[in-house]
Design a protein around this motif. Structure first.
Motif, PDB file in Angstrom:
ATOM      1  N   THR A 130      56.054   4.734  54.839  1.00 58.72           N
ATOM      2  CA  THR A 130      56.055   6.131  55.302  1.00 58.72           C
ATOM      3  C   THR A 130      57.466   6.709  55.242  1.00 58.72           C
ATOM      4  OG1 THR A 130      56.467   5.584  57.628  1.00 58.72           O
ATOM      5  CG2 THR A 130      54.153   5.616  56.893  1.00 58.72           C
ATOM      6  N   ASP A 131      57.552   8.035  55.313  1.00 60.62           N
ATOM      7  CA  ASP A 131      58.863   8.687  55.353  1.00 60.62           C
ATOM      8  C   ASP A 131      59.653   8.221  56.575  1.00 60.62           C
ATOM      9  OD1 ASP A 131      58.373  10.091  53.042  1.00 60.62           O
ATOM     10  OD2 ASP A 131      57.710  11.913  54.075  1.00 60.62           O
ATOM     11  N   TRP A 132      58.966   8.034  57.683  1.00 62.78           N
ATOM     12  CA  TRP A 132      59.616   7.628  58.928  1.00 62.78           C
ATOM     13  C   TRP A 132      60.228   6.221  58.829  1.00 62.78           C
ATOM     14  CZ3 TRP A 132      58.728   3.703  62.521  1.00 62.78           C
ATOM     15  CH2 TRP A 132      59.430   3.844  63.720  1.00 62.78           C
ATOM     16  N   TRP A 134      60.575   4.264  55.903  1.00 58.08           N
ATOM     17  CA  TRP A 134      61.136   3.851  54.607  1.00 58.08           C
ATOM     18  C   TRP A 134      62.589   3.429  54.755  1.00 58.08           C
ATOM     19  CZ3 TRP A 134      59.267   2.698  49.974  1.00 58.08           C
ATOM     20  CH2 TRP A 134      60.151   2.617  48.909  1.00 58.08           C
TER      21      TRP A 134
END
Length: 183
Positions: A130-132, A134
């Motif tokens: 996820t972006d959170w 990564w």
């Protein structure tokens, strides 16, 4: 011919169905999903991820089946209270542990631990995509450390199954394929 038929019936009467198909399929599917994820960690990102998702789905299914499943699949049948676990461990240390038709108290704790560790591995792995999450070194460390811990737990689990098989003269690994144990 009659002797053979009587021997077959005696053998059947000496066995009882303990592990339903859902428990057995879950067990071997989780083992397969974990093995695929482990051996594809560095080479096949998509295969690694999807086998991790499959492991998470299997754990979710097992949690549900532990509530609504057949007798020996239900947590209420095998998750011990602390005093029962302590008594079992004391007896086991002295070589006097009783045989259980379903999971013994120590095996129950191992099942809970393996399920929790698989969930930690799966969720941390998913968060890494996820972006959170990564690039998070903390998440990566949690993911990899839990994998290493679960490898030790798997070795203990297999070793305990082999020990119990000899100790109680019952092939527990075969019973996880057939569903049957000695009465």
């Amino acid at each position: 011919m009659t002797d053979t038929l009587e021997a077959t019936n005696a053998t059947r009467n000496d066995r009882v169905k303990v592990w339903d198909p859902a428990v057995r399929v879950f067990h071997w599917s989780l083992m397969t999903a974990f093995a695929v994820a482990y051996f594809t960690a560095d080479d096949a990102g998509v295969v690694h991820q999807w086998s991790g998702y499959a492991a998470l789905a299997l754990v979710a299914f097992r949690l549900l089946w532990g509530v609504i499943g057949t007798r020996h699949a239900r947590f209420s049948d095998f998750v011990p209270r602390p005093a029962k676990l302590a008594d079992y461990v004391r007896r086991m240390i002295r070589g006097l542990e009783p045989r259980y038709l379903g999971h013994n108290p120590a095996a129950a704790i191992m099942i809970l631990f393996l399920s929790l560790a698989t969930a930690v591995i799966g969720v941390s792995g998913w968060l890494l995509t996820t972006d959170w999450g990564w690039g998070s070194e903390v998440l990566e460390e949690v993911h990899e450390t839990t994998v290493n811990i679960i490898l030790v737990a798997i070795a203990l689990h297999v070793g305990a199954a082999i020990y119990e098989s000899f100790r109680h003269r019952e092939n527990l690994i075969r019973s996880m394929f057939t569903g049957y144990k000695r009465r």
